[in-house]
Design a protein around this motif. Structure first.
Motif, mmCIF file in Angstrom:
data_model
loop_
_atom_site.group_PDB
_atom_site.id
_atom_site.type_symbol
_atom_site.label_atom_id
_atom_site.label_comp_id
_atom_site.label_asym_id
_atom_site.label_seq_id
_atom_site.Cartn_x
_atom_site.Cartn_y
_atom_site.Cartn_z
ATOM 1 N N ASP A 229 0.850 -1.114 -0.014
ATOM 2 C CA ASP A 229 0.104 -0.149 0.132
ATOM 3 C C ASP A 229 0.919 1.212 -0.008
ATOM 4 O O ASP A 229 1.600 1.558 0.972
ATOM 5 N N GLU A 230 0.918 2.130 -1.038
ATOM 6 C CA GLU A 230 1.969 3.096 -1.263
ATOM 7 C C GLU A 230 1.565 4.145 -0.342
ATOM 8 O O GLU A 230 2.631 4.839 0.124
ATOM 9 N N PRO B 107 1.249 4.054 -11.629
ATOM 10 C CA PRO B 107 0.495 2.604 -11.568
ATOM 11 C C PRO B 107 -0.760 2.757 -10.918
ATOM 12 O O PRO B 107 -1.939 1.951 -11.403
ATOM 13 N N LEU B 108 -0.833 3.198 -9.528
ATOM 14 C CA LEU B 108 -2.148 3.256 -9.256
ATOM 15 C C LEU B 108 -3.134 3.928 -9.866
ATOM 16 O O LEU B 108 -4.466 3.671 -9.922
ATOM 17 N N ARG C 131 -4.713 1.951 -12.379
ATOM 18 C CA ARG C 131 -5.503 0.839 -12.021
ATOM 19 C C ARG C 131 -6.772 1.531 -11.593
ATOM 20 O O ARG C 131 -7.920 0.875 -11.859
ATOM 21 N N ILE C 132 -6.879 2.611 -11.093
ATOM 22 C CA ILE C 132 -8.041 3.510 -10.661
ATOM 23 C C ILE C 132 -8.846 3.733 -11.984
ATOM 24 O O ILE C 132 -10.109 3.297 -12.231
ATOM 25 N N ALA C 133 -7.826 4.058 -13.002
ATOM 26 C CA ALA C 133 -8.713 4.542 -14.456
ATOM 27 C C ALA C 133 -9.356 3.142 -15.049
ATOM 28 O O ALA C 133 -10.513 3.193 -15.506
ATOM 29 N N ASP C 134 -8.423 2.043 -14.894
ATOM 30 C CA ASP C 134 -8.985 0.830 -15.418
ATOM 31 C C ASP C 134 -10.327 0.451 -14.730
ATOM 32 O O ASP C 134 -11.232 0.004 -15.281
#
Lengths: 197, 63
Positions: free
Chosen positions: A135-136, B43-44, B47-50
């Motif tokens: 969790d970044e 990257p996150l 992931r949110i967009a996907d």
């Protein structure tokens, strides 16, 4: 819209933390006031150490409730308990052996280094947490807290060092570095909580 | 950086916990992103967009 389950202020970790600090310092000063030697000081400080267990459990419960828990954080906390109790056990053993056997040479070196080994494990545990945490945001938050602790340590060590050089204050052992860093870490965590982030 | 996470979540009737579970992050992370306290990594953000089936620029907006 689905409920966001806004976290409700939970003071249990703060109260357990306060109880731990008061109990540790209280028994430490009490032992010094009573003139207890090394071994007996260690013995009377063992019960306050047990407060670490409810402190970590309440912190984990709070983390689950507030939605800021992770498997990596739980492993980090478990390792925290292991190194804390190992540290006390190693210190107790080292002081006992030193008092009874009065070792010299390599054995004395070994005995003197023994209490530092759990701290090596602690540093490794900290590194593992940063590797294992996926969790970044939690990772960033923890690094920020750790840097605050490091900053406090650098300032305190430098200021105290110069005061010591000018013979204004007494000498303090360098193993105090970890407690000072941990106090900084704790203060940063509390500050984050107070700010509601 | 502003974002439309809260609106997109509301459209799907997801709680922060629901979104966190779908993104495999903590609920605190979702809360920090939504409130603008934390900008997610690329990257996150992808992931949110996907997850929402939208381009990143439709979710995250320049101040």
């Amino acid at each position: 819209m689905a409920q966001d389950n806004a976290p409700v202020a939970n003071h249990a970790p703060l109260l357990w933390g306060l109880a731990f600090v008061v109990a540790m310092f209280g028994t430490g000063f009490g032992a010094r006031f009573a003139g207890l030697d090394g071994i007996w000081t260690m013995i009377v400080m063992l019960p306050p150490m047990l407060l670490l267990i409810p402190l970590i459990r309440s912190t984990e419960r709070d983390g689950n409730f507030a939605g800021c828990s992770s498997p990596a954080l739980k492993r980090y906390n478990r390792r925290g308990l292991i190194w804390s109790f190992s540290y006390v056990a190693a210190l107790f053993f080292a002081i006992s052996v030193n008092d009874w056997l009065k070792p010299e040479g390599p054995l004395l070196w070994l005995i003197a280094v023994l209490p530092a080994l759990p701290i090596v494990y602690f540093v490794w545990g900290f590194y593992r947490y940063l590797v294992e945490e996926t969790d970044e945001y939690l990772k960033m938050r923890y690094v920020t807290h750790a840097l605050f602790g490091l900053g406090l340590l650098l300032i305190v060590a430098t200021v105290w060092g110069f005061l010591e050089s000018f013979k204004v204050v007494p000498h303090v052992e360098s193993w105090m570095a970890v407690p000072v860093w941990a106090i900084g870490l704790g203060v940063a965590q509390i500050w984050h909580r107070v700010r509601g982030s | 950086m502003r974002n439309r996470l809260k609106v997109l979540r509301a459209e799907r009737d997801w709680s922060q916990g629901d979104l966190a579970e779908r993104l495999e992050v903590s609920r605190q992370s979702v809360n920090a992103i939504e409130t603008g306290k934390y900008d997610p990594s690329l990257p996150l953000a992808f992931r949110i967009a996907d997850l929402f089936g939208l381009p990143i620029e439709d979710i995250f907006l320049k101040d």
